[in-house]
Motif scaffolding. Sequence first.
Motif, PDB file in Angstrom:
ATOM      1  N   LYS A   1      -8.239  -1.369  -1.741  1.00 15.97           N
ATOM      2  CA  LYS A   1      -7.835  -1.805  -3.128  1.00 15.97           C
ATOM      3  C   LYS A   1      -9.021  -2.067  -3.973  1.00 15.97           C
ATOM      4  CE  LYS A   1      -3.072  -2.971  -2.463  1.00 15.97           C
ATOM      5  NZ  LYS A   1      -1.756  -2.943  -3.264  1.00 15.97           N
TER       6      LYS A   1
ATOM      7  N   ASP B   1     -10.552   1.362  -4.727  1.00 18.22           N
ATOM      8  CA  ASP B   1      -9.600   2.009  -5.860  1.00 18.22           C
ATOM      9  C   ASP B   1     -10.020   1.427  -7.179  1.00 18.22           C
ATOM     10  OD1 ASP B   1      -7.786   3.573  -6.766  1.00 18.22           O
ATOM     11  OD2 ASP B   1      -6.244   2.286  -6.075  1.00 18.22           O
TER      12      ASP B   1
ATOM     13  N   ARG C   1      -0.464  -1.711  -7.854  1.00 16.43           N
ATOM     14  CA  ARG C   1      -1.558  -0.992  -7.277  1.00 16.43           C
ATOM     15  C   ARG C   1      -2.817  -1.847  -6.833  1.00 16.43           C
ATOM     16  NH1 ARG C   1      -4.574   3.816 -10.604  1.00 16.43           N
ATOM     17  NH2 ARG C   1      -6.256   4.377  -8.889  1.00 16.43           N
ATOM     18  N   PHE C   2      -3.172  -2.914  -7.782  1.00 18.94           N
ATOM     19  CA  PHE C   2      -4.190  -3.870  -7.418  1.00 18.94           C
ATOM     20  C   PHE C   2      -3.894  -5.189  -7.171  1.00 18.94           C
ATOM     21  CE2 PHE C   2      -5.890  -0.675 -10.597  1.00 18.94           C
ATOM     22  CZ  PHE C   2      -6.545  -0.187  -9.791  1.00 18.94           C
TER      23      PHE C   2
ATOM     24  N   PHE D   1      -1.777  -7.768  -3.980  1.00 17.00           N
ATOM     25  CA  PHE D   1      -1.932  -8.076  -2.441  1.00 17.00           C
ATOM     26  C   PHE D   1      -0.751  -8.682  -2.198  1.00 17.00           C
ATOM     27  CE2 PHE D   1      -6.255  -8.272  -3.923  1.00 17.00           C
ATOM     28  CZ  PHE D   1      -6.760  -7.266  -3.290  1.00 17.00           C
TER      29      PHE D   1
ATOM     30  N   THR E   1       0.778  -1.363   0.046  1.00 17.62           N
ATOM     31  CA  THR E   1      -0.110  -0.032  -0.006  1.00 17.62           C
ATOM     32  C   THR E   1       0.832   1.328  -0.154  1.00 17.62           C
ATOM     33  OG1 THR E   1      -0.169  -0.072   2.364  1.00 17.62           O
ATOM     34  CG2 THR E   1      -2.198  -1.187   1.145  1.00 17.62           C
TER      35      THR E   1
ATOM     36  N   VAL F   1      -6.691  -3.563   3.635  1.00 17.01           N
ATOM     37  CA  VAL F   1      -5.946  -3.295   2.536  1.00 17.01           C
ATOM     38  C   VAL F   1      -7.053  -3.872   1.284  1.00 17.01           C
ATOM     39  CG1 VAL F   1      -4.311  -4.686   1.248  1.00 17.01           C
ATOM     40  CG2 VAL F   1      -3.665  -4.147   3.478  1.00 17.01           C
TER      41      VAL F   1
ATOM     42  N   GLN G   1       2.652   1.504  -5.883  1.00 15.38           N
ATOM     43  CA  GLN G   1       1.458   1.940  -6.674  1.00 15.38           C
ATOM     44  C   GLN G   1       1.682   1.547  -8.133  1.00 15.38           C
ATOM     45  OE1 GLN G   1      -1.474   2.515  -5.120  1.00 15.38           O
ATOM     46  NE2 GLN G   1      -0.243   1.896  -3.635  1.00 15.38           N
TER      47      GLN G   1
END
Length: 372
Positions: free
Chosen positions: A261, A264, A215-216, A218, A206, A257, A211
């Motif tokens: 995400k 986002d 970004r997506f 984990f 994060t 988290v 990013q």
Amino acid sequence: MPDEPLVLGIETSCDETGVGIVRGHTLLADALASSVEQHARFGGVVPEVASRAHLEAIVPTMTRALDEAGVTLADIDAIAVTAGPGLAGALLVGVAAAKGYALAADKPIYGVNHLAAHVAVDTLEHGPLPEPAIAMLVSGGHSSLLLVDDLAHGVTPLGATIDDAAGEAFDKVARLLGLGFPGGPIIDRSARAGDPASIVFPRGLTAAKDQAAHRFDFSFSGLKTAVARWVEARERAGEPVPVSDVSASFQEAVCDVLTAKAIDACLSHGVSTLVIGGGVAANSRLRVLAEQRAAKHHIRVRVPRPGLCTDNGAMVAALGSHLVAAGVRVPGCRVSPHEVKRAPGGESWPPPRRRSPASPPRWPGTPRSPWP
Ligand code: KG4
Ligand code: ZN
């Protein structure tokens, strides 16, 4: 409606043997046999044990599903089966069974993607899925964010875990806290008596530096290690481990988290529907936090009831029904004696691939990625 397709789905990708039957979006049967207790003493799913359990359970589960739905195999319009991703030996049992039943009853057979099926199951509870939608699938084997622009023809992966899956992290942390297996539901319960703000555990991938590339995606392995170190330090100091506080703080880090995400992903793709599926979607804190955060951005959250979040046959039937209704045809998937003869070498399963580096082969309803 009687003119909607009657589809039977078989799921054997992990430790649940599931056979579901749907008519259109209506669930008629959801028979399940789980080998979870056989894995408990190992603290995780043992592939060979799972395969053997599927072998023993598949026929009785099939019979139960047909009885529950009040139909016979002859009534079924199509058979869908999880073709991947999953444990190879476990998948093989379901696929072999599906082929056997399809051959015996002369039915078309759809090999479907497990992740897409986790998304499709939501249609049984909440009706057709608005497209595009963002799906977050969080289970013991996967943690993925997907863009669902057309469930019948594929889903686009946006990100996934780069190490442990979210459910795997729950299971491992529960194990180190001595709580049992599977860990998710136990931590969920234990966390209710704890303070989620008592320990600040790391939130993987994060940071601003992550990013660009992640970004997506984990990462839960660092979190799991941080929990282990924290617990060890307490034990070394001879102090009692506050199990509920550790559970609540760990769970908060995971849910923070996941929801951040997912929201986002919705915002960055201009999508106003978020579907959450997989075993971890049963987590009470995840459900509340997702609702709270989504509401601020006018995003609708759809989560199936907990029994449909974990692996089951209904989800496979739901995706199969969607494919049949959408008129998706599966060349090579209709099992014929000729194909079965060639089957041991796997030549006819999966159906012949059109290999081209520019466009990887895709199953109907499968992600646009090189996944199996
Ligand atoms: O979808 P699933 O049944 O099987 C896989 O495809 O892995 O998910 C099982 C996972 C396990 O790791 C389990 O600990 C987790 O889902 N799980 C939960 C909860 N219920 C099940 N995790 C967090 N909170 C829960 N309430
Ligand atoms: Zn699953």
